[in-house]
Design a protein around this motif. Structure first.
Motif, PDB file in Angstrom:
ATOM      1  N   LYS A 222       0.797  -1.224   0.000  1.00 59.72           N
ATOM      2  CA  LYS A 222       0.000   0.000   0.000  1.00 59.72           C
ATOM      3  C   LYS A 222       0.835   1.283   0.000  1.00 59.72           C
ATOM      4  O   LYS A 222       0.288   2.370  -0.063  1.00 59.72           O
ATOM      5  N   MET A 223       2.163   1.169   0.094  1.00 53.06           N
ATOM      6  CA  MET A 223       3.025   2.346   0.182  1.00 53.06           C
ATOM      7  C   MET A 223       3.663   2.631  -1.176  1.00 53.06           C
ATOM      8  O   MET A 223       4.121   1.715  -1.862  1.00 53.06           O
ATOM      9  N   ILE A 224       3.702   3.917  -1.546  1.00 53.97           N
ATOM     10  CA  ILE A 224       4.233   4.325  -2.848  1.00 53.97           C
ATOM     11  C   ILE A 224       5.264   5.429  -2.650  1.00 53.97           C
ATOM     12  O   ILE A 224       4.980   6.460  -2.033  1.00 53.97           O
ATOM     13  N   TRP A 225       6.434   5.200  -3.195  1.00 53.08           N
ATOM     14  CA  TRP A 225       7.545   6.142  -3.048  1.00 53.08           C
ATOM     15  C   TRP A 225       7.379   7.357  -3.951  1.00 53.08           C
ATOM     16  O   TRP A 225       6.873   7.259  -5.076  1.00 53.08           O
ATOM     17  N   GLY A 226       7.792   8.495  -3.442  1.00 54.82           N
ATOM     18  CA  GLY A 226       7.879   9.715  -4.245  1.00 54.82           C
ATOM     19  C   GLY A 226       9.078  10.523  -3.783  1.00 54.82           C
ATOM     20  O   GLY A 226       9.746  10.167  -2.815  1.00 54.82           O
ATOM     21  N   THR A 227       9.367  11.607  -4.477  1.00 58.03           N
ATOM     22  CA  THR A 227      10.589  12.353  -4.167  1.00 58.03           C
ATOM     23  C   THR A 227      10.377  13.821  -3.849  1.00 58.03           C
ATOM     24  O   THR A 227      11.237  14.448  -3.246  1.00 58.03           O
TER      25      THR A 227
END
Length: 266
Positions: A222-227
């Motif tokens: 359920k976790m999505i990486w972003g910057t």
């Protein structure tokens, strides 16, 4: 982001600006992505800040193997142009265009008078249309960039929408910070809610360890990486930081691309 804000933010946290932030060239941007091992960048429209739906569509069409576009509603909130106009945006740029989802920013607006609650029933026809047509909604939801952020990002607001539209895929960028545990709970309880962890998944942010634990265990899918790029010192360092903070080898591909592929329909 490129006209002062990112430089100020970097200075606050002591990060050296990356080359693309300084020279503002596509060549530097692609090189930065390659150095960081980043195949796709997600470019979000923000019309109130001058980033139009047309511009992100043009980017995705010119660089189809590198950039994915997300559309946004016209005006500072859904009521400026009206819900029918917002539905027209979905039709034009998502269902009949290259965009992979719709951005909504209930609190992150130029003036607090334009802020709005996501559980406002006037917005429900837009949610219903997106749910019926399989359109993902990407919220700016959390962090201290918004005025009155404690009031604007209360967990119960977004949880009500998730409950009322159980098949509407929702990604909460900034993961509801500083209401960390509450939003982790929502993501566990609601099958349609994903958490976008970007600058909140960093050792400089209080509570980041909770996101690491959730990524490794209960919320691996359920976790999505972003910057938040161009904020930060660069993409390569951002990727390395994920390893350094203790994200497991098993959870890493889910955080970094598998979950994003799922919600974007890639």
């Amino acid at each position: 982001m490129y006209n002062g804000y990112a430089l100020e933010y970097n200075a606050h946290w002591g990060d050296e600006p990356s080359k693309p932030l300084l020279d503002k060239s596509m060549e530097s941007m692609i090189e930065e992505m390659d150095n960081g091992g980043v195949r796709y960048g997600v470019a979000a429209s923000r019309p109130w800040a001058g980033v139009t739906n047309e511009s992100v569509c043009a980017l995705a069409e010119e660089y189809p193997d590198r950039f994915i576009a997300l559309a946004a509603i016209n005006g500072e909130n859904p009521f400026v142009k009206g819900i029918d106009d917002a539905i027209d945006v979905v039709n034009k740029f998502i269902l009949n265009g290259p965009c992979k989802g719709l951005c909504l920013e209930p609190g992150f607006v130029p003036d607090v008078k334009w802020s709005w609650r996501p559980d406002d029933k006037r917005v429900y026809p837009l949610y219903e249309y997106c749910q019926e047509n399989g359109v993902m909604i990407n919220y700016t939801w959390g962090n201290i960039g918004a005025k009155n952020f404690i009031e604007l990002y209360k967990p119960e607001y977004i949880d009500q929408v998730a409950a009322d539209f159980p098949d509407l895929v929702m990604v909460l960028n900034h993961a509801g910070w500083p209401y960390i545990v509450e939003h982790l709970g929502i993501a566990i309880a609601r099958k349609n809610v994903y958490l976008g962890v970007d600058d909140v998944l960093a050792p400089s942010m209080p509570g980041y360890e909770l996101f690491v634990t959730a990524t490794n265990r209960a919320l691996k899918e359920k976790m999505i990486w972003g910057t938040c790029f161009p904020i930060g010192s660069g993409l390569k360092g951002s990727v390395q930081a994920i390893h350094d903070m203790g994200v497991s080898d098993e959870a890493f591909p889910y955080l970094m691309w598998l979950n994003a592929e799922k919600v974007l329909g890639l």
